[in-house]
Design an enzyme around this catalytic site. Structure first.
Site, PDB file in Angstrom:
ATOM      1  N   ARG A 104       0.832  -1.223   0.000  1.00 46.18           N
ATOM      2  CA  ARG A 104       0.000   0.000   0.000  1.00 46.18           C
ATOM      3  C   ARG A 104       0.865   1.272   0.000  1.00 46.18           C
ATOM      4  O   ARG A 104       0.545   2.265   0.662  1.00 46.18           O
ATOM      5  CB  ARG A 104      -0.935   0.034   1.218  1.00 46.18           C
ATOM      6  N   SER A 125     -10.913  -0.493   3.240  1.00 49.94           N
ATOM      7  CA  SER A 125     -10.160  -0.655   4.496  1.00 49.94           C
ATOM      8  C   SER A 125      -9.667   0.705   4.973  1.00 49.94           C
ATOM      9  O   SER A 125      -8.986   1.408   4.228  1.00 49.94           O
ATOM     10  CB  SER A 125      -8.947  -1.554   4.276  1.00 49.94           C
ATOM     11  N   GLU A 177      -5.193   4.022   5.761  1.00 48.74           N
ATOM     12  CA  GLU A 177      -4.869   3.722   4.364  1.00 48.74           C
ATOM     13  C   GLU A 177      -5.237   4.889   3.439  1.00 48.74           C
ATOM     14  O   GLU A 177      -4.453   5.248   2.563  1.00 48.74           O
ATOM     15  CB  GLU A 177      -5.599   2.437   3.941  1.00 48.74           C
TER      16      GLU A 177
END
Ligand SMILES: Cc1cc2nc3c(=O)[nH]c(=O)nc-3n(C[C@H](O)[C@H](O)[C@H](O)COP(=O)(O)OP(=O)(O)OC[C@H]3O[C@@H](n4cnc5c(N)ncnc54)[C@H](O)[C@@H]3O)c2cc1C
Length: 342
Positions: free
Chosen positions: A162, A242, A337
């Site tokens: 990520r 998320s 995130e």
């Protein structure tokens, strides 16, 4: 040229009603260069795709540049593979569907991820054991300040879980990704495809469907049905997927936590590192289904925070409480995130 005081509610999946000081949708590189040259002096720019990985906790005092450049082009091919150059404004899932229609493999595990192709490298999107970097070849980007155009290869993008160079201080918010080139596997090679089936519920779903011969289309269908079962649709329940990354810790740290919490869900990564399941920790602390100030932790997915009326700020406030709680109990910091604009 620009729209002023533009409401972003339809341009972010959290349905935050933030106002952008200026807004402009560009459908070509020429338009992008034009708007960069004509922007009001001293005004910052923010590039926006589908707004599925941003949280607007307040109004946005910037020129929001909405990327809608469209094109998908095969630029090179061999027996085994094709190089596909895709414009940044193409929707990621429509690219996945296009690739499957053409018989190419590589993107099927990344089916149904919201957002645009231009945003995909920013956090190196990933799902079900596959990441963008597995198929990534290069990208072209334009510097907001100077209009300079660069090409970056995979190594230069610094991909990690990520993460990419575009999340580092030297690059963040300073470049517009205008196209991404991917290397996909072609059926003409004749060797068949190698599918990643070991992650999550894929094997169980394949067994349930009694699949004799796996194809990219079948694999994509399986991923889509798993995702539709597990993740709330942002059109129904506004969310950004998320909210926290799964923290990566040293194996020693993981063992320390596991000694205290033997049921800890974690995945060994090799190299003395382990990934901890953030959702498990949040769930254990009783956050699932909890609602505070117009934000709610999803009933089934503890990693997903939803806007139930309080907007982006309420979601950020809730996320901070969860961070504190998880840190107090497990000693682990949960990093958000999405990019949060306060
Ligand atoms: C229901 C749901 C499920 C999701 N599932 C996943 C998943 O499985 N895996 C995963 O990795 N992510 C997932 N996400 C997160 C999100 O879909 C991805 O991060 C996606 O790539 C974001 O694309 P976007 O166009 O919406 O980006 P935006 O939210 O518009 O932007 C995200 C960031 O990228 C920057 N940016 C956007 N476009 C460009 C560009 N062209 N050039 C430079 N910077 C740019 C923005 O400034 C911002 O900082 C999910 C989100 C939702 C809502």
């Amino acid at each position: 040229m620009f729209q002023k005081q533009f409401c972003l509610v339809d341009h972010n999946t959290l349905a935050s009603k933030a106002l952008a000081a200026y807004f402009y949708a560009f459908s070509s590189e020429e338009q992008l260069h034009g708007v960069l040259a004509a922007r009001p002096p001293g005004v910052n720019c923010l590039v926006l795709g589908s707004g599925s990985n941003v949280v607007f906790a307040s109004d946005v005092d910037a020129l929001v540049l909405h990327n809608v450049i469209q094109s998908i082009e095969v630029v090179d091919q061999t027996e085994e593979s094709v190089l596909v150059q895709v414009a940044g404004g193409v929707l990621w899932h429509s690219l996945v569907l296009w690739s499957i229609e053409e018989g190419y493999s590589g993107l099927e595990n990344l089916s149904l991820i919201p957002g645009t192709v231009g945003a995909a490298p920013i956090q190196n999107i990933g799902a079900y054991g596959v990441e963008l970097c597995d198929v990534f070849e290069s990208l072209d980007a334009i510097e907001i300040e100077t209009g300079r155009r660069i090409s970056l290869n995979k190594a230069q993008c610094g991909f990690a879980y990520r993460h990419s160079i575009f999340k580092t201080p030297a690059y963040i918010g300073q470049w517009v990704v205008v196209s991404v080139t991917l290397k996909l596997r072609s059926p003409k090679g004749g060797g068949g495809f190698d599918f990643k089936t070991e992650y999550g519920e894929i094997e169980a779903e394949l067994a349930r469907r009694n699949v004799a011969r796996l194809t990219p289309k079948l694999m994509s269908d399986v991923i889509i049905s798993i995702r539709q079962r597990k993740l709330p649709d942002p059109n129904v329940l506004p969310n950004v997927g998320s909210f926290f990354k799964n923290p990566i810790v040293t194996t020693d740290e993981c063992n320390r936590i596991k000694n205290k919490f033997p049921a800890l869900v974690h995945y060994p990564l090799g190299g003395g590192k382990s990934k901890l399941a953030a959702g498990w920790m949040i769930d254990q602390l009783g956050w699932k289904g909890r609602e505070e100030g117009g934000a709610k932790v999803h009933d089934q997915q503890a990693l997903v925070l939803t806007n139930v009326g309080g907007g982006g700020k309420a979601v950020v406030d809730l996320s901070k409480k969860i961070q504190v709680d998880v840190f107090d109990v497990y000693g682990v910091f949960l990093e958000p995130e999405p990019l949060i604009f306060v």
